[in-house]
Scaffold this active site. Structure first.
Site, short mmCIF file in Angstrom:
data_model
loop_
_atom_site.label_atom_id
_atom_site.label_comp_id
_atom_site.label_asym_id
_atom_site.label_seq_id
_atom_site.Cartn_x
_atom_site.Cartn_y
_atom_site.Cartn_z
N CYS A 1 0.80 -1.22 0.00
CA CYS A 1 0.00 0.00 0.00
C CYS A 1 0.83 1.27 0.00
CB CYS A 1 -0.94 -0.02 1.20
SG CYS A 1 -0.10 -0.32 2.76
N HIS B 1 -2.23 0.26 6.96
CA HIS B 1 -2.54 0.57 5.57
C HIS B 1 -2.12 2.01 5.28
CE1 HIS B 1 -4.37 -0.08 1.77
NE2 HIS B 1 -5.40 0.73 1.95
N ASP C 1 -8.12 5.28 -2.57
CA ASP C 1 -7.21 4.20 -2.15
C ASP C 1 -6.68 3.50 -3.38
OD1 ASP C 1 -5.79 2.21 -1.04
OD2 ASP C 1 -7.38 1.49 0.29
#
Lengths: 653, 314
Positions: free
Chosen positions: A403, A447, A463
């Site tokens: 991520c 994350h 995202d």
């Protein structure tokens, strides 16, 4: 004494020590590694020129030198780095002081500890295979020490056999040995070590292995419904300053208060039970509207608490997943479009290709996400290192990362296209504990995502990881599980490239499946995991676990004993037993075989005593000698011998 | 020999001294082989515990696995150490008499009946002997033991051991055989004149002179001096003959226990021993008179052995 330790054993040992230390070149300071290499080379030369090995005084000085070196690079006395350095230095010094066989053993033992320390830095399959190989060489050294006149290759073979035999038992131990988490006081703090959990900066290119621990961060109990997984973003530190590699928070906003966004329904009310932390951040669901007064929310909507973060704390919140933030101040705009320097030609042409600079920001965002989705970007927890120019390397070369890589690259692209953007870190998702009806958020859920500022909407969460691995975001499962079990496609089906690179894709998927299983079943096999796995086998209590451990251990041991010990000796034993029976028969009849009397002499004597049995005695003796002393004897001979002995009839004299 | 009572099985002494002495070949099996970790094995356990601690503190699964792997290696090391000795067959061999103070040589035969080499065997009697055995190899091993007193000296417990393959365990087997060495008295250190005997005033000088006069040939008898063999006749294929000398008949030497009056028992025997050896060397016919025992006149190897045995067991 030194002379009695053979050259090839020493050579063998030094090579294995060199191999075991080699990967530490990345982990310990160059000075200490240099010291190690110097001493190892010295010892190598010493094999052929023993006179150049250091005397007692020089050895003492070297020891002092080693200690000074350790002190100058000191990281405290305990902890991973300090320990590794200490053991490496000790190993190097011990190499120069080999006097007896005992010293060789000490070196091998130290080398095993250094081998284990490698795993504290890297836990990849390749490293495990490498260490297994080196352990085989180390054990081979022990075999060579313990066998006279054996060549080293044979010793290596023997140690490989022993390791292979030990493997099943080791696996049983690995699965069933109860894992208990170490108490906190035992965890030595390492200043240089990346702590588990969130940090106050982000540097995706420099992390090649995202260690995900099962450690609990916080628990959340909702009053009413639980928001879907796609909305469960728990906000942590926000990074808006970058130098191209490292992302940090803008200091000036740390303490300025936030302008409250406009919230709209639905609202989620919950209490959050935070475990002890390293930092004073509090991770609320985006976006927290009501929070207790002892918490402070800064202008980047990060909640912090005053006081000791080492204590467990509980806070009530109300959060609104849909919100609208206000205008961006001039200064904030500058901060959130800040770039380390002008963007490269490659980046700008990519942005142009995706319609940057001249489309609406919303559209550009979508196109970049599509770009991630269509090109062969992949999600991995073990990306390669990208030391210089990580963003470009990631976008154009490696195209695999977790991520942080995606969030950093995405934010960078936005900023180059003049869209204010920043990186937000925190946790995502969480697993529902059906018994307690609460969510558990663990360190593995850490994350990073992006926020872009859009006209009329304010800060909007994007995202980019979801574009690559939507499963991680939309469903209530870990990406790691998904990669393996459902073969996430990193390519869209109609892509020309995807068809062309079908085999590559399959290989990649196979590898990620292997890698996932490795991560999941080996690296991440911790207490919670173990309990879950064993429960699926119907093993629920510690007692049962121990029964299985002992039972399977015993099973494997008996199989192994049978394999190892039952073969080969059998025939020899049988032959001897048959002949003994023959002697016993004659003995009963009154003719005892004398001590040390050879079978031929005994045959001569017994033939004289029992002339009628001459033929039988001759045959038995002949067969016995053949079976016992000649290589080309057969199973038939043995049964014949047994038969003849049984048929032998001798009357008492 | 094949059965062992329960009580015997648990006798602690069996671990160190072995079972009752045996005449037979002893095959090494689970009854004979004992295994315990060596000092190095114990430090290996410490290493495993240290690794376990590291794995525990850092909650590192690969470190755990390494620990378990080494623990398993240690554990199956027991089987491998057993294998290092199992199946060997040990048999006693010959043992020649020696003089007190000399080293006794015990011979034992070790037979490896299986196609697996035995790479590190250690046999311990008084000193340690190291050896290897190839597949199917049979070797005679000579073990040395110091002797101090005359008489039968049993060969104590022979311990066969091995640290193969990793040196973490020591497998050993204490073996006892009905094997003893006959120890002759220690010969008196200085040369001493032969005692005066009643049979004829013979002394050493005369005896030597006597050997000069050739008297005739006699069929070779065991024990005759090799110097006296009539080699020419042997070369012609006429058989073995010993030369006889005229002086010999008169040169009879009686070695009396009483001849060394004023000495203690052991010293007397020691002097007698010396005389026996000297007389044999000089080629004299000699006899031995001990209280209650008499060995007639004779010469040669067998006679000498008889006399020395009588002295040893007196």
């Amino acid at each position: 004494m030194l002379a009695s330790i053979e050259k090839n054993i020493l050579l063998f040992l030094l090579i294995s020590v060199g191999l075991i230390a080699l990967p530490h070149i990345y982990h310990i300071p160059a000075s200490i590694f240099g010291f190690f290499v110097l001493l190892l080379t010295w010892r190598f030369i010493g094999i052929w020129k023993p006179s150049c090995l250091p005397g007692k005084l020089l050895l003492f000085l070297l020891t002092v030198g080693g200690l000074v070196l350790l002190y100058s690079q000191h990281q405290g006395l305990f902890g991973r780095d300090a320990g590794t350095r200490l053991f490496m230095t000790a190993l190097a010094l011990k190499l120069l002081e080999i006097r007896q066989e005992r010293d060789l053993y000490l070196i091998v033992f130290l080398a095993f500890i250094v081998a284990a320390s490698q795993f504290l830095y890297e836990q990849s399959i390749a490293m495990a295979g490498y260490i297994l190989f080196v352990c085989c060489v180390l054990l081979g050294t022990l075999v060579a020490i313990n066998s006279r006149r054996q060549n080293t290759l044979n010793a290596l073979k023997t140690s490989a056999v022993i390791l292979a035999q030990a493997l099943p038992l080791a696996i049983v131990l690995f699965v069933f040995f109860p894992r208990v988490e170490a108490p906190r006081w035992m965890l030595f703090e390492d200043k240089s070590r990346a702590k588990t959990g969130l940090s106050d900066s982000m540097e995706p290119g420099s992390i090649s292995d995202l260690g995900f621990s099962d450690e609990l961060v916080f628990r959340v109990r909702f009053q009413g419904p639980i928001p879907p997984n796609a909305q469960r973003y728990w906000r942590g530190p926000v990074f808006s300053v970058t130098d191209g590699k490292r992302w940090t928070a803008a200091k000036r906003y740390t303490y300025t208060a936030a302008a409250e966004p406009d919230f709209s329904e639905p609202a989620y009310r919950y209490t959050l039970l935070l475990e002890p932390q390293n930092n004073n951040w509090v991770f609320a669901l985006e976006m927290a509207g009501d929070f207790p007064p002892q918490l402070h929310m800064n202008s980047e909507y990060l909640l912090t608490r005053s006081g000791n973060p080492d204590k467990r704390a509980e806070y009530p919140f109300t959060s609104y997943p849909s919100y609208r933030t206000g205008e961006l101040s001039g200064h904030k705009l500058r901060t959130n479009t800040q770039l380390p320097g002008p963007a490269s030609q490659k980046i700008t042409s990519l942005i142009k290709r995706l319609g940057g600079f001249d489309t609406r920001p919303e559209q550009f965002v979508d196109r970049v996400l599509q770009h991630f989705n269509r090109e062969n970007f992949s999600y991995t927890l073990t990306p390669p290192l990208m030391e210089d120019n990580p963003i470009e390397t990631f976008l154009f070369e490696t195209r695999s990362g977790f991520c942080s890589h995606y969030a950093a690259a995405f934010t960078y692209l936005m900023r180059v296209a003049n869209i204010p953007a920043r990186v937000v870190t925190g946790y995502h998702g969480g697993v529902l504990n059906p018994v307690g009806n609460f969510l558990e958020i663990r360190q593995a859920d850490a994350h990073a995502w992006t926020e872009v500022w859009l006209e009329n909407r304010g800060w909007v969460r994007v995202d980019p990881t979801a574009a690559v691995a939507p499963e991680r975001i939309e469903q209530n499962v870990n990406i790691e599980q998904q990669i393996a079990s459902r073969n996430i496609s990193f390519f869209s089906a109609d892509s020309e490239l995807a068809r062309q690179l079908d085999w590559l894709k399959q290989a990649r998927q196979l590898w990620s499946s292997v890698d996932y299983n490795w991560q999941r079943w080996v690296i991440n096999y911790h207490s919670a995991n173990q309990t879950q796995f064993l429960a699926s086998l119907g093993i629920e209590s510690l007692k049962q676990m121990l029964y299985w451990l002992v039972g399977l251990g015993a099973l494997f041991t008996s199989i192994l004993s049978w394999l190892l010990l039952s073969r080969k000796e059998k025939t020899a034993d049988k032959v001897l037993r048959c002949y003994r029976r023959f002697c016993a028969r004659l003995g009963k009849a009154g003719l005892k075989r004398n001590a040390g009397e050879g079978p031929l002499d005994f045959a001569k004597r017994s033939k004289k005593a029992y002339p009628k049995q001459t033929e039988a005695i001759d045959e038995i003796t002949g067969l016995f000698i053949k079976l016992r002393y000649q290589k080309e004897s057969s199973q038939a001979d043995l049964s014949r011998l047994s038969e003849r002995v049984d048929q032998l009839k001798i009357r008492r004299r | 020999m094949n059965t062992l009572s329960i009580k015997d099985r648990f006798r602690l002494n069996r671990f160190f001294a072995g079972e009752n002495p045996s005449d037979e070949a002893i095959p090494l099996n689970q009854r004979r082989i004992f295994i315990l970790p060596s000092k190095r094995g114990l430090s290996f356990v410490v290493l495993i515990l240290l690794l376990l601690l590291i794995a525990f503190v850092y909650n590192n699964n690969l470190a755990y696995f390494l620990t378990f792997l080494l623990a398993s290696v240690f554990f199956i090391g027991i089987l491998h150490s057993y294998k290092a000795l199992a199946g060997l067959i040990i048999q006693k061999g010959q043992c020649k008499p020696v003089f007190a103070g000399e080293r006794a040589v015990f011979e034992i035969h070790i037979d490896n009946p299986i196609p697996v080499p035995r790479l590190s065997l250690e046999i311990d009697l008084h000193d340690k002997t190291q050896m290897t055995l190839a597949p199917y190899e049979k070797k005679a091993v000579r073990l040395y033991a110091p002797t101090e007193r005359r008489g039968h000296q049993p060969c104590g417990t022979i311990t066969l051991s091995s640290g193969y393959p990793l040196g973490l365990f020591r497998a050993w087997s204490p073996l006892r055989f009905n094997l003893s060495v006959l120890v002759y008295p220690k010969p008196w250190p200085q040369e001493i004149p032969f005692p005066e005997t009643g049979g004829g005033a013979s002394d050493q000088g005369k005896a030597e002179k006597g050997t000069d006069d050739f008297y005739g040939l006699q069929e070779y008898q065991r024990g005759d001096s090799i110097k006296r063999i009539h080699w020419k006749a042997y070369a012609k294929g006429q058989g073995l003959f010993s030369k006889q000398y005229s002086g010999e008949q008169g040169d009879e030497l009686w070695l009396h226990y009483e001849a060394s009056a004023g000495y203690g028992n052991e010293e007397r025997l020691s002097r007698l021993c010396r005389w026996v050896l000297d007389a044999e060397k000089a080629g004299l016919r000699y006899g031995l008179k001990l209280p209650g025992q008499k060995i007639g006149l004779g010469i040669g190897h067998a006679h000498r052995a008889r006399c020395l045995e009588a002295l040893a067991l007196f």
